[in-house]
Design an enzyme around this catalytic site. Structure first.
Site, mmCIF file in Angstrom:
data_model
loop_
_atom_site.group_PDB
_atom_site.id
_atom_site.type_symbol
_atom_site.label_atom_id
_atom_site.label_comp_id
_atom_site.label_asym_id
_atom_site.label_seq_id
_atom_site.Cartn_x
_atom_site.Cartn_y
_atom_site.Cartn_z
ATOM 1 N N GLU A 29 -6.283 -7.878 -1.081
ATOM 2 C CA GLU A 29 -6.841 -7.953 0.266
ATOM 3 C C GLU A 29 -8.332 -7.660 0.167
ATOM 4 O O GLU A 29 -8.731 -6.529 -0.111
ATOM 5 C CB GLU A 29 -6.176 -6.922 1.196
ATOM 6 N N GLU A 42 0.821 -1.218 0.000
ATOM 7 C CA GLU A 42 0.000 0.000 0.000
ATOM 8 C C GLU A 42 0.854 1.267 0.000
ATOM 9 O O GLU A 42 0.801 2.070 0.935
ATOM 10 C CB GLU A 42 -0.971 -0.011 1.178
HETATM 11 C C1 GLA Z 1 -4.009 -2.795 4.848
HETATM 12 C C2 GLA Z 1 -2.672 -3.472 4.821
HETATM 13 C C3 GLA Z 1 -2.594 -4.729 5.615
HETATM 14 C C4 GLA Z 1 -3.376 -4.596 6.872
HETATM 15 C C5 GLA Z 1 -4.797 -4.198 6.585
HETATM 16 C C6 GLA Z 1 -5.640 -4.070 7.827
HETATM 17 O O1 GLA Z 1 -4.823 -3.016 3.798
HETATM 18 O O2 GLA Z 1 -2.198 -3.717 3.529
HETATM 19 O O3 GLA Z 1 -1.243 -4.978 5.901
HETATM 20 O O4 GLA Z 1 -2.775 -3.624 7.660
HETATM 21 O O5 GLA Z 1 -4.791 -2.955 5.968
HETATM 22 O O6 GLA Z 1 -5.373 -2.902 8.549
#
Ligand code: GLA
Ligand code: ZN
Length: 662
Positions: free
Chosen positions: A304, A144
């Protein structure tokens, strides 16, 4: 690629004895891929140059023995303490000049050469170790990107790089002084070395300088990703490289970032604990998937996908039975080829103890596990058929990061947000079951019957011409308030009345305007009075036809929405932010004029979306509510999955196939 479902897996959080149970359970649930290691630098390099990849090799081999493939994440969003102790200068500096320290994540400066040397050493060893591993299929760069503290780093390294970036862009300091309008408040510079990162000021800031800073930050992130990707590309030419985006997030221009990836991935948490409502409205989720598909004009992966209750210190709502499956299939309907659920099992330690997964803390398969199992059993085979296929919308909404940056810097109205404005137009189409693409402003628009370009605030002569050509050649274009206000440097246009040459396209001029602040306004459209919000452009007609007029303000009975024939097309100008009802009715009128097809009719909470291949159309009908719903389809399709045509059980997802019309 033949991979459609997976989980984000952290074997290092659990004893070795548990791994095989996990992998067996995954296999039974239908998992084909895992992502691992994106936060495990310390485990893999506990001291300088001492690499420990054995545990990961073991996990990968175990997974592979069950036919489950691995994506590896480079762990550069969380450098370990020993690196930070050795080189504290890699920790970022915020706008107030404070350091952000070790103890969470994202405690790194992406321009810092010392940090880059650490990354180069580690990523090279990491990639070499797994280049020929049969279980590994690809890489995620960092995690991210852009999801750090509010401001990007303002350290000396970043300042020097920013100065170089400006020098490359402007050539001479005089050119920069002109572009930034530094005559105002005595902000002129004699040399690039006088320019700082935008630290907190006593009062006010220069909007042109701020726009460059945001663009520079985006370029830095893209450079950081590209530089890492290059290391991996050279060592692992057979592996794909992707990155997990965050929907509409805007720290980095995702169109640029997408350019260096094999495909884009996305992360989505519809019921994140930060949501004001129990969960984000479905139309907003749908728009997020559509924009992600637009970043590379290609189907994508969900890296995700929320699979449990989300929370850090505070928690969000529990997911109702079926709700998560509906969200997962919504991702698929909008172009995801694979869905990876975050996370396999709720973690017992650390900041994200309450960010739940498919398994709870106890590790016992329960409700969510069974739900995902049913989902994979039902849909994997179909996903194989439509892998790579794309929706083919007749409508496009223009999205652009520079407009977003400029309006973040000066939102005009305290509540005006660029992306929210796009979402409002999107929702009207979504509710009518009309699929939408997001495009960049200078993209070829000719394939679309209707293009909606909200808030075209920064304008260039090329973009003016582009829009005029599109309409002249038969296109239908909606422009809105605050169009053509500024040039590319974020300086106000002065040569013509607003909206500049686009006034010729729209047959109007906008000599004045009004910010509604905490009040709302009204317009008359047809025989009805409607609510409007935030802003009113005060319009004089110059050939256009008025289709709605203001009913409030000193400008009442003057045009609020106009329509103008131009060449063989039509340009509409919407001088305000329509409330939801007005938006709906005006968009009904406009989509009818443009003869846009709707997929069907149904109540709120029922979504319809298609993906198309050469000869086939797959239609998804998704019930996002916990109630039964009925719907009606326009067009002939065969039901592939679902209980009963034209009726939906709570959270049911139905899949149809049809022949593509030519
Ligand atoms: C993000 C991150 C993950 C995790 C999730 C939940 O999407 O990429 O590593 O931290 O949030 O908080
Ligand atoms: Zn820095």
């Amino acid at each position: 690629m033949g991979i459609h479902f997976g989980v984000d897996y952290y074997p290092e959080h659990w004893p070795r004895e548990r791994w095989e149970t996990d992998v067996q359970l995954m296999k039974e649930m239908g998992v084909q891929v895992v992502r691992m290691a994106e936060f495990s630098w310390f485990k893999m390099e506990p001291t300088l140059g001492e690499f420990h990849f054995e545990w990961l090799e073991e996990a990968i081999a175990l997974l592979d023995s069950y036919g489950i493939k691995t994506i590896l994440g480079t762990p550069t969003a969380a450098p370990p303490a020993w690196i930070v102790r050795k080189n504290p200068e890699i920790q970022p500096i915020d706008r107030e000049g404070r350091r952000r320290y070790f103890g969470g994540r994202h405690h790194d400066c992406q321009s810092n050469p010392v940090y880059r040397a650490h990354i180069k050493r580690f990523v090279t060893a990491f990639a070499k170790c797994f280049a020929n591993n049969p279980g590994v299929i690809g890489w995620q760069i960092d995690n991210e990107l852009g999801n750090s503290h509010g401001d990007l780093c303002m350290c000396t390294s970043c300042q020097q790089l920013y100065q170089k970036w400006l020098k490359r862009k402007y050539g001479t300091i005089e050119a920069l002084n002109d572009a930034w309008g530094t005559t105002f408040w005595s902000q002129g510079y004699n040399d690039f070395i006088q320019i700082g990162t935008p630290m907190i000021t006593a009062v006010g800031e220069n909007p042109s300088a701020m726009l460059d800073w945001k663009c520079y930050c985006s370029d830095l992130i893209v450079n950081f990703a590209d530089w890492q990707a290059e290391i991996i590309r050279n060592i692992c030419p057979n592996h794909f490289i992707t990155h997990n985006f965050m929907c509409f997030d805007n720290k980095v221009d995702y169109y640029d970032l997408a350019g260096l990836l094999d495909f884009v991935s996305n992360d989505i948490y519809p019921a994140g604990h930060w949501q004001k409502q129990p969960h984000q409205p479905e139309s907003e989720l749908a728009a997020s998937h559509d924009v992600v598909r637009g970043y590379k004009k290609k189907s994508f992966w969900m890296m995700e996908q929320q699979s449990g209750m989300a929370g850090w210190e505070i928690m969000g709502r529990a997911l109702e039975p079926g709700q998560m499956s509906a969200w997962a299939m919504q991702s698929v309907a909008h172009g995801a080829d694979a869905v990876i659920f975050f996370r396999w099992r709720a973690c017992a330690m650390g900041t994200e103890q309450y960010w739940h997964g498919i398994l709870g803390h106890s590790g016992k398969p329960g409700r969510i596990y069974n739900e995902v199992k049913k989902l994979t059993q039902t849909f994997t085979k179909y996903m194989e058929d439509f892998e790579g296929s794309m929706p083919c919308p007749e409508v496009a909404i223009v999205h652009n990061f520079r407009q977003n940056y400029a309006l973040d810097i000066q939102p005009h109205h305290p509540q005006l947000r660029y992306v929210e404005q796009l979402q409002k137009y999107y929702k009207a189409l979504y509710d009518k079951k009309i699929p939408v693409d997001f495009v960049q402003d200078m993209d070829n628009l000719s394939q679309y019957k209707l293009v909606i370009a909200p808030l075209q605030y920064l304008m260039t002569p090329e973009l003016e011409q582009h829009y005029m050509d599109y309409v002249a050649n038969g296109g239908h274009l909606i422009l809105t308030m605050r169009t053509g206000v500024k040039d590319a440097n974020n300086l106000c246009m002065t040569k013509m009345e607003l909206p500049g040459r686009l006034g010729m396209l729209c047959g109007i001029e906008v000599p004045e305007y009004d910010c509604l602040l905490e009040t709302t306004g009204g317009v008359l459209y047809g025989k009805k009075e409607y609510q409007i919000e935030k802003w009113c452009d005060i319009i004089t007609l110059n050939g256009a036809r008025q289709i709605a007029e203001y009913s409030t303000g000193f400008y009442k009975q003057t045009p609020a929405i106009t329509e103008n024939k131009y060449g063989s097309g039509i340009a509409w100008y919407i001088g305000t932010e329509p409330g939801e009802e007005l938006m709906e009715d005006v968009m009904t009128y406009i989509t009818e004029v443009c003869e846009i097809e709707t997929l069907g009719t149904a109540g709120d909470g029922v979504e319809m979306m298609t993906r198309e291949s050469e000869d086939k159309v797959w239609l998804f009908v998704i019930n996002h509510t916990n109630d039964e719903q009925i719907y009606h389809l326009h067009g002939r399709y065969t039901l592939l999955e679902g209980e009963r045509e034209e009726a939906l059980k709570p959270y049911e997802v139905q899949l149809f196939v049809g022949n593509k019309r030519r």
